[in-house]
Design an enzyme around this catalytic site. Structure first.
Site, PDB file in Angstrom:
ATOM      1  N   ASP A 208       0.873  -1.171   0.000  1.00 32.45           N
ATOM      2  CA  ASP A 208       0.000   0.000   0.000  1.00 32.45           C
ATOM      3  C   ASP A 208       0.910   1.220   0.000  1.00 32.45           C
ATOM      4  O   ASP A 208       1.741   1.381   0.898  1.00 32.45           O
ATOM      5  CB  ASP A 208      -0.874   0.018   1.264  1.00 32.45           C
ATOM      6  CG  ASP A 208      -1.958  -1.059   1.217  1.00 32.45           C
ATOM      7  OD1 ASP A 208      -2.147  -1.666   0.156  1.00 32.45           O
ATOM      8  OD2 ASP A 208      -2.602  -1.288   2.257  1.00 32.45           O
TER       9      ASP A 208
ATOM     10  N   ASP B 163     -13.382  -4.258  -0.986  1.00 36.32           N
ATOM     11  CA  ASP B 163     -13.129  -3.876   0.414  1.00 36.32           C
ATOM     12  C   ASP B 163     -14.407  -4.066   1.237  1.00 36.32           C
ATOM     13  O   ASP B 163     -15.085  -3.084   1.579  1.00 36.32           O
ATOM     14  CB  ASP B 163     -12.699  -2.396   0.483  1.00 36.32           C
ATOM     15  CG  ASP B 163     -11.418  -2.120  -0.283  1.00 36.32           C
ATOM     16  OD1 ASP B 163     -10.469  -2.903  -0.162  1.00 36.32           O
ATOM     17  OD2 ASP B 163     -11.366  -1.108  -1.012  1.00 36.32           O
TER      18      ASP B 163
ATOM     19  N   ASN C 246     -10.207  -8.324  -0.256  1.00 40.17           N
ATOM     20  CA  ASN C 246      -9.732  -7.868   1.053  1.00 40.17           C
ATOM     21  C   ASN C 246     -10.812  -8.097   2.100  1.00 40.17           C
ATOM     22  O   ASN C 246     -11.950  -8.455   1.768  1.00 40.17           O
ATOM     23  CB  ASN C 246      -9.423  -6.372   1.004  1.00 40.17           C
ATOM     24  CG  ASN C 246      -8.377  -6.032  -0.028  1.00 40.17           C
ATOM     25  OD1 ASN C 246      -7.266  -6.533   0.021  1.00 40.17           O
ATOM     26  ND2 ASN C 246      -8.742  -5.197  -0.993  1.00 40.17           N
TER      27      ASN C 246
HETATM   28  O1  1PR Z   1     -10.787   2.855  -4.672  1.00 42.52           O
HETATM   29  O2  1PR Z   1     -10.090   2.206  -6.948  1.00 42.52           O
HETATM   30  O3  1PR Z   1      -9.035   4.138  -5.813  1.00 42.52           O
HETATM   31  O4  1PR Z   1      -8.568   1.845  -5.056  1.00 42.52           O
HETATM   32  C1  1PR Z   1      -7.969   2.069  -3.816  1.00 42.52           C
HETATM   33  C2  1PR Z   1      -7.256   0.816  -3.377  1.00 42.52           C
HETATM   34  O5  1PR Z   1      -6.520   1.096  -2.187  1.00 42.52           O
HETATM   35  C3  1PR Z   1      -8.207  -0.323  -3.056  1.00 42.52           C
HETATM   36  O6  1PR Z   1      -7.725  -1.517  -3.611  1.00 42.52           O
HETATM   37  C4  1PR Z   1      -8.197  -0.405  -1.524  1.00 42.52           C
HETATM   38  O7  1PR Z   1      -8.255  -1.767  -1.090  1.00 42.52           O
HETATM   39  C5  1PR Z   1      -6.838   0.185  -1.165  1.00 42.52           C
HETATM   40  N1  1PR Z   1      -6.872   0.927   0.108  1.00 42.52           N
HETATM   41  C6  1PR Z   1      -7.485   2.127   0.309  1.00 42.52           C
HETATM   42  N2  1PR Z   1      -7.264   2.510   1.598  1.00 42.52           N
HETATM   43  C7  1PR Z   1      -6.524   1.575   2.200  1.00 42.52           C
HETATM   44  C8  1PR Z   1      -6.035   1.592   3.574  1.00 42.52           C
HETATM   45  O8  1PR Z   1      -5.416   0.638   4.062  1.00 42.52           O
HETATM   46  N3  1PR Z   1      -6.300   2.663   4.299  1.00 42.52           N
HETATM   47  N4  1PR Z   1      -5.589  -0.543   1.470  1.00 42.52           N
HETATM   48  C9  1PR Z   1      -6.282   0.572   1.255  1.00 42.52           C
HETATM   49  C10 1PR Z   1      -6.162  -1.696   1.541  1.00 42.52           C
HETATM   50  C11 1PR Z   1      -5.663  -3.855   1.960  1.00 42.52           C
HETATM   51  C12 1PR Z   1      -4.686  -4.660   1.263  1.00 42.52           C
HETATM   52  C13 1PR Z   1      -3.712  -5.259   2.253  1.00 42.52           C
HETATM   53  C14 1PR Z   1      -4.302  -6.573   2.712  1.00 42.52           C
HETATM   54  C15 1PR Z   1      -3.316  -7.490   3.381  1.00 42.52           C
HETATM   55  N5  1PR Z   1      -5.215  -2.539   2.065  1.00 42.52           N
HETATM   56  O9  1PR Z   1      -4.013  -3.901   0.307  1.00 42.52           O
HETATM   57  O10 1PR Z   1      -2.529  -5.423   1.585  1.00 42.52           O
HETATM   58  O11 1PR Z   1      -5.378  -6.347   3.594  1.00 42.52           O
HETATM   59  O12 1PR Z   1      -2.847  -6.960   4.572  1.00 42.52           O
HETATM   60  P1  1PR Z   1      -2.286  -7.879   5.740  1.00 42.52           P
HETATM   61  O13 1PR Z   1      -1.610  -9.082   5.083  1.00 42.52           O
HETATM   62  O14 1PR Z   1      -1.245  -7.041   6.425  1.00 42.52           O
HETATM   63  O15 1PR Z   1      -3.425  -8.262   6.611  1.00 42.52           O
HETATM   64  P2  1PR Z   1      -9.698   2.821  -5.636  1.00 42.52           P
END
Ligand code: 1PR
Length: 563
Positions: A241, A413, A482
């Protein structure tokens, strides 16, 4: 030497260029029909869809010169669509005319016994038993495939069989993985995305003399029924991320249930650091590390892209470019893939945004927020299957049409909505129940999964089942699943969620969120039929290595790619 690459104007051809540079081979781009005369060897990295490849060649006046080049006997190396266009036609676009050099047609994989596209690492089998390692191929290696359409191996049809070089099995189907005859060598997989094993294939061809390249291997090809060998592997994906920290630098961060800011009570976090964006390293360096450690695929998520246009986000494009120079496995880029308008009023379509990422070196784009809105919109146009109808304008539809559905990932998500055990309201057929052996705080509870947008900041009136069925119909090629509830918790994947989604679509699904130890990967593959598992935090913090995960999977009888 006149090595030329053919780019018909779509898809990620940069990765092949990067690979050739790394291998130390100089090349030029075909920019006009006259360049075919100068070329003494040609590589066609066909990426995208059959129709756009043929249209791109025709509109640039390259279709006939390409056919003449191949007929002249000079060496040709086709990759993916660069192999498929050698055939007469493809079911992907029946009105587009292939070069017709191989007298057969490209068909579609059946999804009755497996998910389609065939996306991931698989092995190859030589058709001629005497060919052990020709063209740098090795039956013990895995190569990266990503396609819905394939050339069946017609062993009883001599004119086609004589082209057969290696085959691959996917589900019950056996198809041509490589063809080799005279001056033509072509592969269905992507050598430029197949790690060290793929680089070896390209290098072997380029190190042959041009005369050898233009001549079939010495052993006469014997048409024979291919041996059954299912070499398809489960994929392990590392996800980064990415966002700007408070100093404006792009860093890899990682949240707990999507909250990426440090908490003062966290391990060793001082009051001064509390509230700062958690910094787990530089994206390009981390990507290079995961490639070397054996990640089968990498994801870079621009998690604050909704704040501005990704086309103006040059640092993120620079990150993709630099990562693609050091990483020779597939790269997925997500965040902000949508129609946008620059501050000066210039509009950009989602297709344009995706195109910029593909040209920078991305193989797939991942869409989250816009996918939810697209399904909400399609549900306003009722259909017999209850899923709704697209109108052809969504980001998923336009990108899949131009680049092929395998290039479009939908990142989901979802968040749990807890209900009473005797609940009888909306989505009651999609309820999941806490397992007696599951985490304590879930036992005896029931819930459904609600879709969110903008990184979980906003809940939408759509369930996860409605979303995944909708995006599959619109043309998505893969689901990245996710779980906001499990993200960063280390409690293991949300098996109920993974199983629910896996059961409702026929495209590949990547389980994400919650991995805390190697056993969680074993569990998700044994208990669900998911194709891939992704993790972030445990890899970033070096708590568990990718090799450790793969060793544990192999010990449990789960096939994975090894280096
Ligand atoms: O909405 O098309 O612009 O895409 C935004 C992207 O950014 C989406 O794929 C969304 O999942 C991601 N995102 C937005 N905010 C966050 C955040 O964390 N605040 N990250 C975010 C989501 C989830 C995974 C993570 C897994 C594994 N993060 O990327 O890598 O949950 O984590 P772990 O193994 O540590 O448990 P758009």
């Amino acid at each position: 030497m006149g090595l030329y690459l053919l780019d018909y104007g779509a898809g990620n051809v940069q990765s092949l260029a990067n690979t050739l540079k790394k291998l130390g081979h100089e090349f030029h781009w075909i920019s006009s029909p006259a360049d075919f005369e100068k070329a003494t060897s040609l590589i066609f990295p066909g990426v995208g869809a059959f129709e756009s490849a043929i249209d791109g060649l025709v509109s640039r006046g390259l279709y006939e010169p390409l056919r003449e080049y191949i007929a002249s006997g000079k060496p040709y190396f086709g990759i993916c669509i660069g192999m498929q266009i050698l055939f007469r036609s493809s079911l992907e676009s029946p009105s587009s005319k292939g070069l017709g050099i191989i007298p057969s047609d490209i068909g579609l994989f059946s999804n009755a016994d497996k998910v389609v596209p065939h996306m991931g690492w698989n092995s190859v089998e030589f058709l001629d038993a005497d060919e052990k390692a020709h063209e740098g191929l090795d039956p013990r290696s895995s190569y990266y495939f990503v396609h819905s359409f394939r050339a069946a191996y017609e062993w009883e049809h001599a004119e086609v069989a004589q082209w057969g070089h290696t085959t691959t099995q996917y589900g019950q189907e056996v198809f041509l993985a490589t063809v080799r005859k005279g001056n033509v060598f072509a592969c269905q997989f992507h050598p430029e995305k197949s790690g060290p094993a793929g680089l070896k294939v390209l290098d072997a061809w380029l190190r042959e003399s041009e005369t050898d390249r233009a001549t079939s291997p010495p052993t006469p090809r014997v048409a024979r029924f291919p041996k059954a060998k299912d070499g398809f592997t489960k994929r392990i994906i590392a996800c980064m991320d990415v966002r700007s920290n408070d100093d404006g630098d792009l860093v890899v961060t990682k949240g707990d249930q999507y909250d990426v800011r440090e908490r003062a009570d966290g391990d060793g976090v001082s009051a001064r650091m509390a509230g700062a964006v958690r910094n787990l390293g530089k994206p390009v360096a981390l990507a290079a590390r995961y490639y070397v450690e054996g990640a089968d695929e990498l994801c870079l998520m621009n998690i604050t892209s909704f704040r501005h246009s990704p086309l103006l986000d040059q640092p993120m494009l620079a990150v993709v470019r630099a990562a693609a120079e050091t990483v020779y496995v597939p790269l997925t880029i997500g965040g902000g893939i949508k129609d946008t308008v620059d501050p000066d009023g210039t509009p950009h379509s989602a297709l344009e945004v995706a195109g910029a990422y593909f040209r920078a070196g991305a193989d797939k784009v991942s869409i989250a927020t816009e996918a939810v809105f697209a399904v909400e919109k399609m549900r306003e146009r009722p259909s017999a299957d209850g899923v709704g109808e697209g109108d052809g304008t969504s980001a998923i539809e336009t990108i899949a049409h131009a680049y092929g559905r395998q290039a479009v990932v939908v990142s989901v998500d979802p968040r749990r909505v807890y209900v009473e055990p005797n609940y009888d309201g909306p989505y009651k057929d999609e309820l999941v129940y806490g397992k007696a052996d599951g985490p304590k705080n879930e036992r005896g509870k029931a819930w459904w999964y609600q879709c969110t947008v903008r990184g979980g900041r906003e809940n939408r009136p759509l369930s996860v089942v409605q979303l995944v069925r909708g995006v599959e119909k619109l043309g998505a090629g893969e689901i990245l699943l996710n779980s906001i509830d499990r993200d960063g918790t280390g409690l293991g994947y949300d098996l109920g969620l993974v199983e629910l989604v896996r059961r409702n679509v026929r495209i590949p699904v990547v389980a994400s969120s919650g991995a805390g130890k190697p056993e969680h990967f074993i569990e998700v593959f044994q208990k669900t039929k998911v194709e891939a598992a992704l993790a972030a935090g445990i890899f970033h913090r070096r708590e568990v290595g990718i090799d450790e995960v793969k060793t544990a999977l192999l010990a449990s009888g789960i096939n994975v790619r090894t280096l």
